[in-house]
Design a protein around this motif. Structure first.
Motif, PDB file in Angstrom:
ATOM      1  N   UNK A 185       0.887  -1.186  -0.029  1.00 11.63           N
ATOM      2  CA  UNK A 185       0.119  -0.285   0.140  1.00 11.63           C
ATOM      3  C   UNK A 185       0.888   1.146   0.033  1.00 11.63           C
ATOM      4  N   UNK A 186       1.652   1.209   1.186  1.00  9.47           N
ATOM      5  CA  UNK A 186       2.333   2.588   0.898  1.00  9.47           C
ATOM      6  C   UNK A 186       3.329   2.744  -0.197  1.00  9.47           C
ATOM      7  N   UNK A 187       3.926   1.924  -1.095  1.00 11.83           N
ATOM      8  CA  UNK A 187       4.336   1.597  -2.301  1.00 11.83           C
ATOM      9  C   UNK A 187       3.291   2.577  -3.385  1.00 11.83           C
ATOM     10  N   UNK A 188       2.275   1.586  -3.426  1.00 10.77           N
ATOM     11  CA  UNK A 188       1.670   1.681  -4.586  1.00 10.77           C
ATOM     12  C   UNK A 188       0.787   3.390  -4.475  1.00 10.77           C
ATOM     13  N   UNK A 189       0.115   3.075  -3.482  1.00 12.32           N
ATOM     14  CA  UNK A 189      -0.769   4.841  -2.670  1.00 12.32           C
ATOM     15  C   UNK A 189      -0.391   5.746  -4.009  1.00 12.32           C
ATOM     16  N   UNK A 207      -4.642   0.869   8.035  1.00 10.07           N
ATOM     17  CA  UNK A 207      -3.950   1.636   8.679  1.00 10.07           C
ATOM     18  C   UNK A 207      -5.047   2.550   9.908  1.00 10.07           C
ATOM     19  N   UNK A 208      -5.071   1.242  11.341  1.00 12.74           N
ATOM     20  CA  UNK A 208      -5.396   1.689  12.090  1.00 12.74           C
ATOM     21  C   UNK A 208      -6.461   2.101  12.261  1.00 12.74           C
ATOM     22  N   UNK A 209      -8.039   2.453  12.297  1.00 13.54           N
ATOM     23  CA  UNK A 209      -8.423   2.724  11.990  1.00 13.54           C
ATOM     24  C   UNK A 209      -9.957   1.774  12.164  1.00 13.54           C
ATOM     25  N   UNK A 210     -11.081   2.332  12.791  1.00  9.53           N
ATOM     26  CA  UNK A 210     -12.395   1.771  12.372  1.00  9.53           C
ATOM     27  C   UNK A 210     -13.186   3.046  11.283  1.00  9.53           C
ATOM     28  N   UNK A 211     -12.734   4.356  11.608  1.00 12.55           N
ATOM     29  CA  UNK A 211     -13.459   5.345  11.459  1.00 12.55           C
ATOM     30  C   UNK A 211     -13.070   5.872   9.444  1.00 12.55           C
ATOM     31  N   UNK A 212     -14.718   5.590   9.185  1.00  3.25           N
ATOM     32  CA  UNK A 212     -13.902   5.549   7.460  1.00  3.25           C
ATOM     33  C   UNK A 212     -13.312   6.912   7.698  1.00  3.25           C
ATOM     34  N   UNK A 213     -13.607   8.764   7.951  1.00  2.00           N
ATOM     35  CA  UNK A 213     -13.449   9.598   8.190  1.00  2.00           C
ATOM     36  C   UNK A 213     -11.655   9.871   7.775  1.00  2.00           C
ATOM     37  N   UNK A 214     -11.309   9.401   8.938  1.00  2.41           N
ATOM     38  CA  UNK A 214     -10.046   9.023   9.942  1.00  2.41           C
ATOM     39  C   UNK A 214      -9.197   7.946   8.995  1.00  2.41           C
ATOM     40  N   UNK A 215      -9.863   6.958   8.492  1.00  3.39           N
ATOM     41  CA  UNK A 215      -9.116   5.677   7.684  1.00  3.39           C
ATOM     42  C   UNK A 215      -9.364   6.928   6.038  1.00  3.39           C
ATOM     43  N   UNK A 221      -2.859  10.301   3.381  1.00  3.17           N
ATOM     44  CA  UNK A 221      -1.803  10.720   3.564  1.00  3.17           C
ATOM     45  C   UNK A 221      -0.208  10.189   2.598  1.00  3.17           C
ATOM     46  N   UNK A 222      -1.093   8.937   2.828  1.00  8.44           N
ATOM     47  CA  UNK A 222       0.022   7.998   1.945  1.00  8.44           C
ATOM     48  C   UNK A 222       0.222   8.269   0.126  1.00  8.44           C
ATOM     49  N   UNK A 223      -0.847   9.263  -0.179  1.00 10.72           N
ATOM     50  CA  UNK A 223      -0.441  10.253  -1.331  1.00 10.72           C
ATOM     51  C   UNK A 223      -1.645   9.300  -2.485  1.00 10.72           C
TER      52      UNK A 223
END
Length: 317
Positions: A185-189, A207-215, A221-223
């Protein structure tokens, strides 16, 4: 070579759809044979949405290879660039379901699809450089180390040529680990124009979250330039940097099976983007097509015609 609107890179599978939940299956349970896999599902949807679409995959030389390709061609997908390999086709068994809590049993070890590699991407280099868009996924990237390299190479080729990339992480814990999926994911985002993902399914693992907006914010942020986060069966969050808002999924009054609905969304949305629709409109078409697709059994059991997709999208607006 003529340019395609959409190329789809990934795995095609033989699908065996049981008429009962797998935990209830007994001797003599009826089953239906078909063909699916996230790549075929997305390609069929893109073709139905009006895009000239080709499948980039490796298909086995077993007895099911010919009918598999015939089914893809019947769905409007160009299969002339598919490579054949002297291995069996991958397959999966699916239990009946309409709510999304499906049961799957896969047979992939030693499959033709898992032999996808950089050498295949090299043979498709001209196609990828001239295409409007590429659709691929974390499933393709998790089949083998070679397929992971192939996904990255294809994504980079399309990105460098100015094409659009749609990517679905499609995290499958039985197929890959969190660390490997995050690294991919980090390479392809940063190459991705539209990242389609699920929450909490993908988001918790990646991405360590269950919140859609945070996700969505973390994927951006990864690109990734735009992120579509499915959150349950009835809504999707679209975030493109300027706005982040939920879009309702049109209601299908006769749901049968949700298999492949996310792939249908990605294929339809990508097709409409390449054909010139605004992101919000393309997403509306993707949601309508995904809703209509659950009227059939299996991943390609109901691929909606674009006239029906457009009508449902217009009614939703």
């Amino acid at each position: 070579m003529s340019a395609y609107d959409v190329l789809v890179l990934g795995e095609v599978l033989v699908e065996v759809h049981a008429a009962a939940a797998l935990r209830d299956a007994a001797d003599g349970t009826p089953a239906r044979l078909s063909y699916s896999g996230d790549a075929l599902n997305a390609a069929a949807a893109a073709a139905a949405a009006g895009a000239r679409t080709a499948l980039l995959a490796v298909v086995g030389d077993d007895e099911l290879g010919v009918p598999l390709l015939a089914r893809a061609a019947a769905l409007g997908v160009d299969v002339s660039h598919v490579r054949r390999a002297p291995y069996p086709n991958g397959a999966y068994l699916l239990g009946a379901d309409t709510e999304g809590d499906r049961e799957f049993v896969y047979w992939r070890t030693g499959s033709a699809g898992s032999t996808l590699g950089v050498e295949h991407v090299d043979s498709w280099r001209e196609l990828l450089g001239a295409s409007g868009a590429l659709v691929t996924s974390g499933i393709a990237g998790a089949l083998s180390p070679g397929s992971r390299d192939a996904v990255l190479a294809a994504a980079d080729l399309v990105h460098r040529a100015g094409g659009h990339l749609s990517y679905d992480p499609n995290f499958r814990p039985r197929l890959t680990g969190r660390r490997a999926a995050r690294e991919l994911l980090a390479r392809i985002a940063p190459l991705t124009g539209l990242l389609k993902t699920s929450c909490p399914g993908d988001a918790l693992a990646l991405v360590d979250t269950a919140d859609p907006a945070t996700a969505a914010a973390r994927y951006r942020a990864l690109g990734a330039r735009a992120v579509a986060v499915t959150s349950g069966a009835d809504r999707l969050l679209l975030a493109d940097g300027d706005t982040a808002r939920f879009h309702p999924v049109p209601v299908n009054p006769r749901p049968v099976d949700a298999t492949g609905a996310g792939d249908c969304f990605t294929g339809t949305t990508t097709a409409r983007l390449v054909l010139g629709d605004r992101l919000a409109d393309a997403v509306a078409y993707g949601l309508a097509a995904a809703s209509l697709s659950v009227s059939g059994r299996g991943g390609t059991g109901a691929v909606p015609a674009f006239a029906d997709t457009a009508a449902l999208a217009a009614a939703q607006r």
